[in-house]
Motif scaffolding. Structure first.
Motif, short mmCIF file in Angstrom:
data_model
loop_
_atom_site.label_atom_id
_atom_site.label_comp_id
_atom_site.label_asym_id
_atom_site.label_seq_id
_atom_site.Cartn_x
_atom_site.Cartn_y
_atom_site.Cartn_z
N GLU A 31 49.87 31.31 -14.93
CA GLU A 31 50.18 32.41 -14.02
C GLU A 31 51.06 33.43 -14.74
O GLU A 31 52.09 33.08 -15.32
N PRO A 62 45.37 36.86 -6.54
CA PRO A 62 46.24 36.90 -5.36
C PRO A 62 45.54 37.67 -4.24
O PRO A 62 44.66 38.51 -4.49
N THR A 63 45.91 37.40 -3.01
CA THR A 63 45.33 38.06 -1.85
C THR A 63 45.43 39.58 -1.98
O THR A 63 46.49 40.11 -2.28
N VAL A 89 54.72 38.76 -7.84
CA VAL A 89 53.39 38.23 -7.59
C VAL A 89 52.93 37.48 -8.84
O VAL A 89 53.15 37.92 -9.97
#
Length: 171
Positions: A31, A62-63, A89
């Protein structure tokens, strides 16, 4: 004191890698975490370029974000979302590490809604390969070299003892 605070705040705004290490020659989920350090502006894109010998594969973004892999899997670009305020994020990728152990640096480019771009180096440590993927250690050669070294040391001590002069009191 003020310089310390300024340096600490600038160090907080950067792209980091989690976990900070990978095994060589293996694919792992990594990540790339990035904060938005420029409120009121928002981060609207993140681009990561892989160092030579590395390849990216898609992981769920990610959304609200879309992931595009470019340059035969050596560049990842996320767009379509926004990081606002002081939020952080995590942008996941599957990364196949090169076979060389050591510290490597990914080039990260963070783009903002005011068209400003900030570049960072995101560092990752590559651990040596293990198991069947590990390079041969040539244990037999190391053992032979060690034995030769012991013989040389023993011969040196023997030669010193034979060459040593007798003390004056014994003459």
């Amino acid at each position: 004191m003020i310089a310390t605070l300024v340096m600490a705040s600038s160090a907080a705004g950067h792209v980091t890698v989690a976990p900070p290490y990978l095994d060589a020659d293996r694919q792992a989920r990594v990540e790339f975490e990035t904060p938005n350090e420029r409120p009121p502006h928002a981060t609207v894109s993140l681009v990561i370029d892989a160092p030579p010998g590395f390849v990216f594969a898609a992981a769920d973004p990610p959304t609200g974000w879309r992931l595009q892999l470019e340059r035969s899997g050596t560049r990842a670009r996320w767009t379509g979302g926004k990081i606002t305020g002081q939020k952080i994020v995590a942008f996941p990728l599957l990364v196949t590490a090169g076979s060389r152990a050591g510290l490597v640096s990914f080039r990260a480019k963070q783009l903002y809604d005011d068209i400003e771009t900030v570049q960072w180096n995101a560092e990752l440590t590559i651990l040596p390969a293990t198991g069947t993927e590990a390079p041969s250690q040539h244990f037999d050669r190391a053992l032979a070299a060690g034995a030769v070294g012991l013989v040389v040391i023993a011969a040196s001590f023997l030669a010193l003892r034979l060459v040593r002069r007798r003390p004056l009191q014994e003459r």
